[in-house]
Scaffold this active site. Structure first.
Site, PDB file in Angstrom:
ATOM      1  N   ASN A   9       0.878  -1.170   0.000  1.00 56.91           N
ATOM      2  CA  ASN A   9       0.000   0.000   0.000  1.00 56.91           C
ATOM      3  C   ASN A   9       0.914   1.218   0.000  1.00 56.91           C
ATOM      4  OD1 ASN A   9      -1.789   2.054   0.495  1.00 56.91           O
ATOM      5  ND2 ASN A   9      -2.269   1.431   2.613  1.00 56.91           N
ATOM      6  N   TRP A  10       1.065   1.790  -1.178  1.00 57.86           N
ATOM      7  CA  TRP A  10       2.027   2.892  -1.310  1.00 57.86           C
ATOM      8  C   TRP A  10       1.533   4.177  -0.666  1.00 57.86           C
ATOM      9  CZ3 TRP A  10       4.169   2.665  -7.063  1.00 57.86           C
ATOM     10  CH2 TRP A  10       4.853   1.452  -7.241  1.00 57.86           C
ATOM     11  N   LYS A  11       0.236   4.277  -0.409  1.00 57.25           N
ATOM     12  CA  LYS A  11      -0.365   5.505   0.140  1.00 57.25           C
ATOM     13  C   LYS A  11      -0.058   6.697  -0.777  1.00 57.25           C
ATOM     14  CE  LYS A  11      -0.208   3.416   4.655  1.00 57.25           C
ATOM     15  NZ  LYS A  11      -0.156   3.567   6.105  1.00 57.25           N
ATOM     16  N   HIS A  96      -9.600   1.571   4.517  1.00 53.32           N
ATOM     17  CA  HIS A  96      -8.354   1.791   5.262  1.00 53.32           C
ATOM     18  C   HIS A  96      -8.611   2.785   6.391  1.00 53.32           C
ATOM     19  CE1 HIS A  96      -4.304   2.956   6.301  1.00 53.32           C
ATOM     20  NE2 HIS A  96      -3.912   1.834   5.729  1.00 53.32           N
ATOM     21  N   GLU A  98      -7.020   5.200   7.447  1.00 49.82           N
ATOM     22  CA  GLU A  98      -6.756   6.602   7.099  1.00 49.82           C
ATOM     23  C   GLU A  98      -7.954   7.203   6.356  1.00 49.82           C
ATOM     24  OE1 GLU A  98      -2.962   5.843   5.241  1.00 49.82           O
ATOM     25  OE2 GLU A  98      -2.168   5.313   7.213  1.00 49.82           O
ATOM     26  N   GLU A 168      -5.779  -4.364  10.441  1.00 53.80           N
ATOM     27  CA  GLU A 168      -4.740  -3.364  10.674  1.00 53.80           C
ATOM     28  C   GLU A 168      -5.043  -2.607  11.959  1.00 53.80           C
ATOM     29  OE1 GLU A 168      -2.656  -2.394   6.665  1.00 53.80           O
ATOM     30  OE2 GLU A 168      -4.295  -0.985   6.985  1.00 53.80           O
ATOM     31  N   GLY A 174       2.255   2.597  10.727  1.00 53.96           N
ATOM     32  CA  GLY A 174       3.250   3.656  10.551  1.00 53.96           C
ATOM     33  C   GLY A 174       3.912   4.093  11.850  1.00 53.96           C
ATOM     34  N   SER A 214       3.119  -1.777  10.443  1.00 53.91           N
ATOM     35  CA  SER A 214       4.557  -1.894  10.705  1.00 53.91           C
ATOM     36  C   SER A 214       5.094  -3.307  10.465  1.00 53.91           C
ATOM     37  CB  SER A 214       4.883  -1.421  12.130  1.00 53.91           C
ATOM     38  OG  SER A 214       4.513  -0.068  12.285  1.00 53.91           O
ATOM     39  N   GLY A 235       2.654  -1.021   4.286  1.00 55.51           N
ATOM     40  CA  GLY A 235       2.755   0.400   3.956  1.00 55.51           C
ATOM     41  C   GLY A 235       4.201   0.793   3.714  1.00 55.51           C
ATOM     42  N   GLY A 236       4.805   1.387   4.724  1.00 53.73           N
ATOM     43  CA  GLY A 236       6.159   1.933   4.604  1.00 53.73           C
ATOM     44  C   GLY A 236       7.159   1.001   3.940  1.00 53.73           C
TER      45      GLY A 236
HETATM   46  P1  PGA Z   1       2.606   0.489   7.638  1.00 55.28           P
HETATM   47  O1  PGA Z   1       1.160   0.707   6.978  1.00 55.28           O
HETATM   48  O2  PGA Z   1       3.131  -0.826   7.121  1.00 55.28           O
HETATM   49  O3  PGA Z   1       3.414   1.657   7.164  1.00 55.28           O
HETATM   50  O4  PGA Z   1       2.412   0.474   9.107  1.00 55.28           O
HETATM   51  C1  PGA Z   1       0.288  -0.366   6.761  1.00 55.28           C
HETATM   52  C2  PGA Z   1      -0.987   0.145   6.140  1.00 55.28           C
HETATM   53  O5  PGA Z   1      -1.482   1.199   6.577  1.00 55.28           O
HETATM   54  O6  PGA Z   1      -1.551  -0.468   5.208  1.00 55.28           O
END
Ligand code: PGA
Length: 251
Positions: A9-11, A96, A98, A168, A174, A214, A235-236
Site C-alpha cells: 500500500n504505497w499511500k 483503510h 486513514e 490493521e 506507521g 509496521s 505500507g512503509g
Molecule cells: P505500515 O502501513 O506498514 O506503514 O504500518 C500499513 C498500512 O497502513 O496499510
C-alpha cells in the site's frame, strides 16, 4: 483453500516516475524468486495505467488504494470503480483506517464501495482494525466484529468469498509498533470465527486475512507463521523494493 498474499500500500507516496521505477524493480525482483504467495501493489490512481504497462500480471497484481462510492457523475475529484478497472487494476483497498479517520468513511459508504468494486470485478482488500483506546479498554474484538458486520454482512456468501480482509490495528500503522504475532493470531482467529458464524466454515476457511501495521522483513516470518495470518498489507516497507521483497520471501 485460501491464498497467501503480500500486498503493498504505497499511500500518497512517489511521483509517477518514481512509482513506475519502483513497480519495475519489484517486478524484476519477482522474476528471480519463486514467490510462495500472491504479490500485489496498490498504487496512487495517477500511476495505475502506467504501472500496469510495466508489470507482468502473472507475477504481480495491481490495485488502487480507494474508489468512489458512486458509479459516475458529478463528483468532482473522485475516481470510480469502473475507472479503476479500466486501467487494468484487479484490486482495490477499501476501508483503510486513514480513509475512515481523515475522510469520514463510514460503514454505509464502504458498503457502496464494496458493491461497486465487486460489480466491476475488482477484489476488495477490506481493512478493519481498532484504535489504541479500544485495544486498551478491551473492546477490540467487538469493534472489529462490528466493522465487519456493518459493512459486509449484507453480501451473499458468494460475494463475501471474493473479498480479502486486512486486519490493521490503527495503533500499529506507521508507528513502528507491530502487533505481536500472538495478538495478530488472536484477532485473525476471531475474525475467521465471525465469518464462520455468518457464512459457514468453508467460506471462513477460504478467506485470506492479511495483517497490516509496521510489518517488515524482520517480523514478517513470525507473523506469517501463525495459522490464521495469510499475509500482509504493507505500507512503509513496500516503498523500497528490497524490503518489500524481504516480506514476500518470508513465506
Ligand atoms: P505500515 O502501513 O506498514 O506503514 O504500518 C500499513 C498500512 O497502513 O496499510
Amino acid at each position: 483453500m485460501r491464498k497467501n498474499i503480500v500486498a503493498g500500500n504505497w499511500k500518497m507516496n512517489t511521483t509517477l516516475a518514481e512509482g513506475v521505477k519502483l513497480a519495475e524493480d519489484v517486478n524484476k525482483a519477482l522474476e528471480n524468486v519463486d514467490a510462495k504467495c500472491d504479490v500485489v501493489i496498490c498504487v496512487p490512481f495517477t500511476h495505475l495505467a502506467s504501472v500496469n504497462g510495466v508489470i507482468n500480471a502473472d507475477k504481480l497484481g495491481l490495485g488502487a488504494e480507494n474508489c468512489a462510492d458512486h458509479k459516475s457523475g458529478a463528483y468532482t475529484g473522485e475516481v470510480s470503480a469502473p475507472m479503476v478497472a479500466s486501467t487494468g487494476a484487479k484490486y482495490v483497498i477499501l476501508g483503510h483506517s486513514e480513509r475512515r479517520q481523515y475522510y469520514g468513511e463510514t460503514s454505509e459508504i464502504l458498503k457502496e464501495k464494496v458493491n461497486l468494486a465487486l460489480e466491476n470485478n475488482l477484489t476488495p482488500i477490506f481493512c478493519i482494525g481498532e484504535v489504541l483506546e479500544q485495544r486498551e479498554d478491551g473492546s477490540y474484538l467487538e469493534v472489529v466484529k462490528s466493522q465487519i458486520e456493518e459493512a459486509l454482512f449484507e453480501l451473499s456468501a458468494e460475494d463475501f468469498g471474493k473479498l480479502i480482509l486486512a486486519y490493521e490495528p490503527v495503533w500499529a500503522i506507521g508507528t513502528g509498533k507491530t502487533a505481536t504475532d500472538d495478538q495478530a493470531q488472536e484477532m485473525h482467529a476471531h475474525i475467521r470465527g465471525v465469518i464462520a458464524e455468518k457464512y459457514g466454515k468453508e467460506v471462513a476457511d477460504n478467506t485470506s486475512i492479511l495483517y497490516g501495521g509496521s510489518c517488515k522483513p524482520s517480523n514478517a516470518k513470525a507473523l506469517f507463521a501463525k495459522p490464521d495470518v495469510d499475509g500482509g498489507l504493507i505500507g512503509g516497507a513496500s516503498l523500497d523494493a528490497e524490503s518489500f521483497m524481504g516480506i514476500v520471501t518470508a513465506f
